[in-house]
Design an enzyme around this catalytic site. Sequence first.
Site, mmCIF file in Angstrom:
data_model
loop_
_atom_site.group_PDB
_atom_site.id
_atom_site.type_symbol
_atom_site.label_atom_id
_atom_site.label_comp_id
_atom_site.label_asym_id
_atom_site.label_seq_id
_atom_site.Cartn_x
_atom_site.Cartn_y
_atom_site.Cartn_z
ATOM 1 N N ASP A 67 0.813 -1.214 0.000
ATOM 2 C CA ASP A 67 0.000 0.000 0.000
ATOM 3 C C ASP A 67 0.851 1.270 0.000
ATOM 4 O O ASP A 67 2.075 1.210 0.191
ATOM 5 C CB ASP A 67 -0.961 -0.009 1.200
ATOM 6 N N ASP A 136 -7.390 -2.126 14.418
ATOM 7 C CA ASP A 136 -8.791 -2.477 14.112
ATOM 8 C C ASP A 136 -8.867 -3.773 13.289
ATOM 9 O O ASP A 136 -9.911 -4.090 12.722
ATOM 10 C CB ASP A 136 -9.499 -1.319 13.394
ATOM 11 N N HIS A 138 -7.144 -4.574 10.537
ATOM 12 C CA HIS A 138 -6.977 -4.505 9.073
ATOM 13 C C HIS A 138 -5.628 -5.074 8.620
ATOM 14 O O HIS A 138 -4.665 -5.096 9.382
ATOM 15 C CB HIS A 138 -7.171 -3.074 8.558
ATOM 16 N N GLU A 143 -9.634 -1.593 5.454
ATOM 17 C CA GLU A 143 -10.308 -1.198 6.689
ATOM 18 C C GLU A 143 -11.565 -2.038 6.921
ATOM 19 O O GLU A 143 -12.043 -2.702 5.994
ATOM 20 C CB GLU A 143 -10.672 0.283 6.591
HETATM 21 C C1 GLP Z 1 -0.713 0.589 8.488
HETATM 22 C C2 GLP Z 1 -0.265 -0.302 7.332
HETATM 23 C C3 GLP Z 1 -0.433 -1.773 7.668
HETATM 24 C C4 GLP Z 1 0.205 -2.067 9.011
HETATM 25 C C5 GLP Z 1 -0.439 -1.215 10.081
HETATM 26 C C6 GLP Z 1 0.116 -1.480 11.480
HETATM 27 O O1 GLP Z 1 -2.076 0.691 8.547
HETATM 28 N N1 GLP Z 1 -1.009 -0.001 6.145
HETATM 29 O O2 GLP Z 1 0.152 -2.558 6.647
HETATM 30 O O3 GLP Z 1 0.049 -3.435 9.315
HETATM 31 O O4 GLP Z 1 -0.200 0.149 9.743
HETATM 32 O O5 GLP Z 1 1.318 -0.815 11.652
HETATM 33 P P1 GLP Z 1 2.266 -0.999 12.900
HETATM 34 O O6 GLP Z 1 3.070 -2.203 12.626
HETATM 35 O O7 GLP Z 1 3.090 0.256 12.910
HETATM 36 O O8 GLP Z 1 1.394 -1.132 14.092
#
Ligand code: GLP
Length: 260
Positions: A67, A136, A138, A143
């Site tokens: 993404d 959440d 995802h 989402e």
């Molecule tokens: C963002 C990314 C996800 C990732 C999430 C959690 O939303 N698009 O791919 O898994 O953050 O990030 P973190 O590992 O910093 O908690």
Amino acid sequence: MEVVIKRDYDQMSKAAAQLVVDVLNTKPNAVLGMATGSTPLGLYQELVRLHQAGQVDFSRVTTFNLDEYVGLPANHPQSYHYFMDEHFFRHVNIPRHNINIPSGTTSNYPAFCQWYEGRIAECGGIDLQILGIGSDGHIAFNEPGSSLSSRTRLKTLSKQTIDDNARFFERREDVPVYAITMGVGTILDARKLVLVASGKTKAKAIAQAVEGPVTSMVTASALQLHRDATVIVDADAAAGLTMRDYYEFIYAAKPAAPKS
Ligand code: GLP
């Protein structure tokens, strides 16, 4: 789904890196799906360490990132392009033309998303997709409410995700509201999925994803539909799992992978 519980972040990262190395040992020209966020940082560090020690070669690897934020150019310090370069790509030997990351600045998102899907297919599909998980539940930026058969597309971020990611920006208003993301269906097409999660803030999402019903409200629960998904968590992220002892029992009884 295989659930691997490691005692801490470091062990979680090393176990995930080993799965990537195992794939590269059997397929040196593998297509890897990359994730951003704080969680995979340790995994990337370990891969960089192994590469610098001459134990893993990325010269034939192709990558696809999950993404990117809409509106952030590749040189923006909070863009996922910048993140990947800073933490992984500039330390290893993946040819630049083999690196694919969704564009946050294209003038035609639908056309770009279709092109991205086509490019993944042209490269033979993703062999191993690395994933994190949002608080959440995802995966990528899928989402709550995202179709479990969704493909790469533009997605509006949830309030929860904007709040979570605000820590990386000067002001909450600076967090982009839209992202371009692989869909849940795109992710499920990968031949192997490896999800990493660490810390208490992920315990609820992990419990819902692993032991809850399969639902578009927790898109990580779609991993239950995949035939080769591994969830690697540290003890804090595993805290909400009711079958913890069972997962540990299975893992302990597993024969060691043959060394190639
Ligand atoms: C963002 C990314 C996800 C990732 C999430 C959690 O939303 N698009 O791919 O898994 O953050 O990030 P973190 O590992 O910093 O908690």
